[in-house]
Design an enzyme around this catalytic site. Sequence first.
Site, PDB file in Angstrom:
ATOM      1  N   SER A  85      -1.908  -4.254  -6.387  1.00 47.12           N
ATOM      2  CA  SER A  85      -1.941  -5.311  -5.366  1.00 47.12           C
ATOM      3  C   SER A  85      -1.943  -4.798  -3.935  1.00 47.12           C
ATOM      4  O   SER A  85      -2.076  -5.596  -2.998  1.00 47.12           O
ATOM      5  CB  SER A  85      -0.758  -6.266  -5.559  1.00 47.12           C
ATOM      6  OG  SER A  85      -1.031  -7.189  -6.585  1.00 47.12           O
ATOM      7  N   LYS A  88      -4.722  -5.931  -1.716  1.00 47.06           N
ATOM      8  CA  LYS A  88      -4.694  -7.139  -0.881  1.00 47.06           C
ATOM      9  C   LYS A  88      -4.633  -6.818   0.608  1.00 47.06           C
ATOM     10  O   LYS A  88      -4.909  -7.693   1.442  1.00 47.06           O
ATOM     11  CB  LYS A  88      -3.522  -8.021  -1.287  1.00 47.06           C
ATOM     12  CG  LYS A  88      -3.632  -8.605  -2.698  1.00 47.06           C
ATOM     13  CD  LYS A  88      -2.483  -9.547  -3.001  1.00 47.06           C
ATOM     14  CE  LYS A  88      -2.637 -10.214  -4.362  1.00 47.06           C
ATOM     15  NZ  LYS A  88      -2.170  -9.368  -5.459  1.00 47.06           N
ATOM     16  N   SER A 147       2.585 -12.090  -3.264  1.00 50.17           N
ATOM     17  CA  SER A 147       1.478 -11.375  -3.907  1.00 50.17           C
ATOM     18  C   SER A 147       0.727 -12.277  -4.877  1.00 50.17           C
ATOM     19  O   SER A 147       0.271 -11.829  -5.937  1.00 50.17           O
ATOM     20  CB  SER A 147       1.980 -10.121  -4.626  1.00 50.17           C
ATOM     21  OG  SER A 147       0.907  -9.238  -4.891  1.00 50.17           O
TER      22      SER A 147
END
Length: 441
Positions: A85, A88, A147
């Site tokens: 993640s 991102k 997230s």
Amino acid sequence: MKRNRTLARLKPFIAGLLAVWLLTLMMGSAIVEAAPDKKDNKTQTPTQNNNPLGLDVQGAAILIDAVTGQVLYGMNADTPLPPASMTKLMTEYIILEEISAKRQSWDTVVTTSKEAASTPPDGSQIYLAEGDKHTLKDLYIAMEVGSANDATVALAGHIAGSEQAFVEKMNETAQKLGLKTAHFTSATGLLETTIISARDLSKLAQILLRDHKEFLDYSKISTYKFRERDKKPMLNWNWMLESHKNNPDAKGVRHLAYDGVDGLKTGFISKAGYCFAGTAQRGDTRLITVVMNTKSKEARFRETAKLLDYGFNEFERKTVVAPKTAIENAATVNIKKGVSTEVPAITKSDITFLVKKNSEPKIEQTRLDLLPEDQLIAPISKEQKLGTVTYKYTDPSGQTVEKTVDLIASEDVEKGSWWRLMFRAIKDFFVGLFKGIVDLF
């Protein structure tokens, strides 16, 4: 007797065979010893030689100065690995670019697409349903704090029409930013085929903080309630946040809070392990860290703390040239057609490096580049660019870091009158003529 003579003739031949046999054995042993380990060396625990801090990190790690990008510590920093993640960060950068360009706004209403509502449930999400409407700001905070993968896909589709189209934009942006190892295959990082090195990830974080300081307003949010009906707010996955310290909703993770931490992004998928890109500021020093593939949720923060402790405890800022000061070999710059023939020059900003404490840093000027003569013509305005100056710092390990700043005019210089310029031309003519005559002798 005849038999003895035959054996005597065969001895050299037998000795030769034995020598060849022994040589073959030795070569075979060497080949076995030199054969490469079939395991993936990129995921093996690093040796103490390239990991003097003893980080318990299976993948890679890096520590850089957020201002200059100077690398203070690196371990397998150029190895492309799945970032989970932390991907991102690129998604967030692109969205902030869209807002900065006024193509989007925080108040824009985003309608949840079927694609976003179908995001696999095996990760963080806010359970968006197709057709749900939320502001871009709410979805952005859900992506950063929680997230949320479905929020991320919703934003990607809103910006580019679909997640795949957004991924193409991510790769184009990576190329433009000079992230040589980056290859994105999703906006969320859920796919293990997305890869990037720790060095490039830290560079992305540096660019994000440099170009969009408002990012920290969202990354440091401790908890956030996405909907009023939600039973409890989402807790920021960055358990090192200083803002967790006094938040009762963060009670279970407050022991990991670290002074000065206000970003950036965690990540986890099985292929990547537990990852974290972090940043902290103390005084005038901001550091950026990346750890990739640790063993647990808490381990990524413990290893990050080691990097930050090293950076803050072992380094200090050394200013070579203060802002708005003259440098010795370019205190003035020659100009044409002005009331005067030169203008005082100063640095636009400071020249500062992070250096090891209690050491004498090796810092030297390496370049002075003034603008061409046809660009140094009056009138000259105060703070007009006159050129650049570059300094280089060489650290004890031999790594070099350069910083270039603009040289600017410290005052206005008006254009000279035609009368003044005519007499200056006459004077220059006779000075040149006299010099030419002198040079004959």
